[in-house]
Every structure is written in structure tokens, then in C-alpha cells.
Design a protein around this motif. Sequence first.
Motif, PDB file in Angstrom:
ATOM      1  N   ASP A  40       0.835  -1.207   0.000  1.00  0.00           N
ATOM      2  CA  ASP A  40       0.000   0.000   0.000  1.00  0.00           C
ATOM      3  C   ASP A  40       0.867   1.253   0.000  1.00  0.00           C
ATOM      4  O   ASP A  40       0.572   2.230  -0.686  1.00  0.00           O
ATOM      5  CB  ASP A  40      -0.940   0.028   1.207  1.00  0.00           C
ATOM      6  CG  ASP A  40      -2.056  -0.990   1.115  1.00  0.00           C
ATOM      7  OD1 ASP A  40      -2.315  -1.515   0.007  1.00  0.00           O
ATOM      8  OD2 ASP A  40      -2.675  -1.280   2.163  1.00  0.00           O
ATOM      9  N   LYS A  64       1.117   4.213  -2.862  1.00  0.00           N
ATOM     10  CA  LYS A  64       1.002   5.650  -2.608  1.00  0.00           C
ATOM     11  C   LYS A  64       2.151   6.404  -3.292  1.00  0.00           C
ATOM     12  O   LYS A  64       1.940   7.478  -3.860  1.00  0.00           O
ATOM     13  CB  LYS A  64       1.026   5.943  -1.108  1.00  0.00           C
ATOM     14  CG  LYS A  64      -0.235   5.556  -0.396  1.00  0.00           C
ATOM     15  CD  LYS A  64      -0.125   5.815   1.093  1.00  0.00           C
ATOM     16  CE  LYS A  64      -1.339   5.274   1.817  1.00  0.00           C
ATOM     17  NZ  LYS A  64      -1.240   5.454   3.269  1.00  0.00           N
ATOM     18  N   ASN A  91       1.488   6.496  -7.043  1.00  0.00           N
ATOM     19  CA  ASN A  91       0.434   7.463  -7.348  1.00  0.00           C
ATOM     20  C   ASN A  91       0.951   8.893  -7.236  1.00  0.00           C
ATOM     21  O   ASN A  91       0.631   9.744  -8.076  1.00  0.00           O
ATOM     22  CB  ASN A  91      -0.773   7.260  -6.438  1.00  0.00           C
ATOM     23  CG  ASN A  91      -1.536   6.003  -6.760  1.00  0.00           C
ATOM     24  OD1 ASN A  91      -1.467   5.478  -7.865  1.00  0.00           O
ATOM     25  ND2 ASN A  91      -2.266   5.497  -5.781  1.00  0.00           N
ATOM     26  N   LYS A  92       1.749   9.150  -6.219  1.00  0.00           N
ATOM     27  CA  LYS A  92       2.351  10.480  -6.041  1.00  0.00           C
ATOM     28  C   LYS A  92       3.226  10.824  -7.249  1.00  0.00           C
ATOM     29  O   LYS A  92       3.172  11.936  -7.773  1.00  0.00           O
ATOM     30  CB  LYS A  92       3.175  10.500  -4.760  1.00  0.00           C
ATOM     31  CG  LYS A  92       3.880  11.797  -4.472  1.00  0.00           C
ATOM     32  CD  LYS A  92       4.708  11.672  -3.183  1.00  0.00           C
ATOM     33  CE  LYS A  92       5.605  12.846  -3.002  1.00  0.00           C
ATOM     34  NZ  LYS A  92       6.944  12.672  -3.457  1.00  0.00           N
TER      35      LYS A  92
END
Length: 108
Positions: free
Chosen positions: A42, A46, A49-50
Motif C-alpha cells: 500500500d 502511494k 500514485n504520487k
Amino acid sequence: MGFYTNFSEHDLIESYTNQIDYQGKADHEILEEILSRGSLEDFQTKIKNKNLIQNEQNRLIREIHEHYMNKVSKQECLSLISSDALTTKDINLLVEVKYNQIHKHIEI
């Protein structure tokens, strides 16, 4: 209490990324903190995605700059650019800020 316990998510991401970039791996203590907050998968999602958002913003900034240099109005620029990763609000803000910054640096 570990060294990374009081780190914000942003700071933890930066520290983890720096360790991976410079050492090739993350140290045990930062991995423990990441796992105490959830899963490593997870956390890595993140980060991905950033990075996707940052890359998309950079792409749009290049487009905005090109439109500005071609004397395209801010309003027309807004109608020409689009993104699947950013909201309309984010795009509008990015165009507004970048047009103003470019104008300051080029025209003044």
C-alpha cells in the motif's frame, strides 16, 4: 518509539524514497514504521500514485508553457489541455499559477 514514529506520511515517503535511491534498500527501522501503518505494498502504491500525479503536473506545465509562448490566451489554454489524473479544479489552478509565473519571468 522509533526514529520515524513522528514522521508525517510525506516525510516517511521522502525518507523511504531517498534510502531506495541512494542505498538501494530501506533500513529495518523505516520498514517497521511503514508496516506499523499498513502494508509495504500500500505504501509503495502511494509512492507510485504520487509520482504519477507529479509527472502529469510536469506534462501539463510544459503544455501550458508552450501555449503561453504561442500567445494562446489563458482561457483558450484551459480548453486545450486535459488530464485523466488531475481534476478540473487542479488544472484550472495550475494554469492560473503557471500563466502568472511565466508572465512575470518573461514579460517583466
